[in-house]
Design an enzyme around this catalytic site. Sequence first.
Site, mmCIF file in Angstrom:
data_model
loop_
_atom_site.group_PDB
_atom_site.id
_atom_site.type_symbol
_atom_site.label_atom_id
_atom_site.label_comp_id
_atom_site.label_asym_id
_atom_site.label_seq_id
_atom_site.Cartn_x
_atom_site.Cartn_y
_atom_site.Cartn_z
ATOM 1 N N THR A 72 0.899 -1.264 -0.105
ATOM 2 C CA THR A 72 0.056 -0.073 0.103
ATOM 3 C C THR A 72 0.849 1.396 -0.090
ATOM 4 O O THR A 72 0.625 2.291 -0.664
ATOM 5 C CB THR A 72 -0.964 -0.079 1.374
ATOM 6 O OG1 THR A 72 -1.687 -1.078 1.163
ATOM 7 C CG2 THR A 72 -1.795 1.233 1.290
ATOM 8 N N SER A 196 4.301 -7.171 -2.334
ATOM 9 C CA SER A 196 4.312 -7.079 -0.746
ATOM 10 C C SER A 196 4.864 -8.670 -0.278
ATOM 11 O O SER A 196 4.948 -9.582 -0.997
ATOM 12 C CB SER A 196 2.672 -7.118 -0.501
ATOM 13 O OG SER A 196 2.681 -7.365 0.747
ATOM 14 N N GLY A 197 5.672 -8.493 0.810
ATOM 15 C CA GLY A 197 6.112 -9.766 1.580
ATOM 16 C C GLY A 197 5.231 -10.724 1.885
ATOM 17 O O GLY A 197 5.513 -11.921 1.660
ATOM 18 N N CYS A 316 -10.145 -6.954 3.350
ATOM 19 C CA CYS A 316 -10.383 -5.709 3.802
ATOM 20 C C CYS A 316 -11.993 -5.576 3.661
ATOM 21 O O CYS A 316 -12.801 -5.295 4.430
ATOM 22 C CB CYS A 316 -9.781 -4.621 3.195
ATOM 23 S SG CYS A 316 -8.199 -5.062 2.288
HETATM 24 N N1 PLP Z 1 -2.653 -4.962 -3.851
HETATM 25 C C1 PLP Z 1 -3.239 -6.153 -3.938
HETATM 26 C C2 PLP Z 1 -3.827 -6.640 -5.173
HETATM 27 C C3 PLP Z 1 -3.392 -6.805 -2.679
HETATM 28 O O1 PLP Z 1 -4.170 -7.917 -2.809
HETATM 29 C C4 PLP Z 1 -3.144 -6.313 -1.537
HETATM 30 C C5 PLP Z 1 -3.258 -6.698 -0.267
HETATM 31 O O2 PLP Z 1 -4.216 -7.323 0.245
HETATM 32 C C6 PLP Z 1 -2.282 -4.999 -1.557
HETATM 33 C C7 PLP Z 1 -2.240 -4.381 -2.750
HETATM 34 C C8 PLP Z 1 -1.774 -4.219 -0.224
HETATM 35 O O3 PLP Z 1 -0.576 -5.046 0.217
HETATM 36 P P1 PLP Z 1 -0.126 -4.655 1.735
HETATM 37 O O4 PLP Z 1 -0.725 -5.523 2.668
HETATM 38 O O5 PLP Z 1 1.380 -4.964 1.664
HETATM 39 O O6 PLP Z 1 -0.275 -3.349 1.865
#
Ligand code: PLP
Length: 370
Positions: A72, A196-197, A316
């Site tokens: 994010t 993302s990790g 979410c």
């Molecule tokens: N983009 C996508 C497609 C995702 O699935 C997610 C997490 O669910 C994110 C962005 C955000 O990732 P992070 O949890 O590392 O902020």
Amino acid sequence: MMKPIYLDNQATTPLAPEVFDAMLPWLKDNFGNPHSPHVIGRRAAAAVEVARDQVAGLLPKNGRVIFTGSATEAINLAFGSARTMAGQGRDQIAVIDTEHAAVRDTALWYGTQGFDSRLLPVGRDGLVDLEELASCLGSKTALVGAMLVNNEIGVIQPVEQITDMAHRAGALMLCDAVQGFGRVDIPQHADLIALSGHKIYGPKGIGALWVRDGIDLPPLIHGGGQEQGIRSGTLSPALCAGLGVAAQICAERHQQDKTHIAGLATRAQSLFGDWTVNGSLHQRYAGNLNIRRDGLDIARLMSDVRGVAFSAGSACASGSGRPSHVLAALGLEPAQIKSSIRLGFGRYNSIEEVEQAAQLINQAAENQLS
Ligand code: PLP
């Protein structure tokens, strides 16, 4: 109580044991600040650079990796490029309507800050409408955002084609590769790629933004000037090492993971024959199965099937109780959205788990519908 079967690998993945082992030394004796010039700091800095190379190994060659606290944050950082483009008279942002909130809501927020933000529609298959995209792009477009793999329905967007169209209009291209990095081919021509990790069996609390050479990005977080002046704040060598090793393992096990997940998906599809798949059947990542069965009350199904950890949309969206904007964008009726579930298969799932989960879910569905 029995351990639930974990089928929610789009929400997050378990930590790979190798990742845990790689992180430990940086949480114990090797506590140095990677930005300190002495030997203890330099050792930590070296670990960060090894991790950077491991992540970069899965990305195009002509760019750099900036570590962030999440995908994010990486996406918010990438959006700064739109501000740079605004200086050149470009103030339009176009993202797919089915993007994760990290992209979609950020684009909408930019819309409140003087930008002309557009949400690009998708077809019933969840794939972006390329004609709409073509008619939207022009000399005002600053940034186009498209995800590689959709987190809710697993659909793979034609990112290379979208990138080509964005570039022909003179715009920059951001790809949210969170659900595809380490698992499906990474687009080679995008300008900004977020990952993302915790979606690749790595730790939570770390992400990265890949930035093509020559792209000018204003900092999002100001301070000590770490991460090439773009992202201030002390890095965690443990988190960096974890992400690096997670990426490396994805590369090493690529074919093995792919075959394993395809096997789980094929078995699942045969067991959920009474359900309808949401989104394209062909352009999809096998580890995501989003299905619906008319008449089901998913909230009730989830509370009846406590032995399986699965989801009714993105983590979410499920948490907020908001109906899925992704399924709505596909044109599904509210009742169909409310009867959809997402099953996410990963490296550590077995065929037996999929069979057991299908049995529990199908039994609970039958009980409801009979
Ligand atoms: N983009 C996508 C497609 C995702 O699935 C997610 C997490 O669910 C994110 C962005 C955000 O990732 P992070 O949890 O590392 O902020």
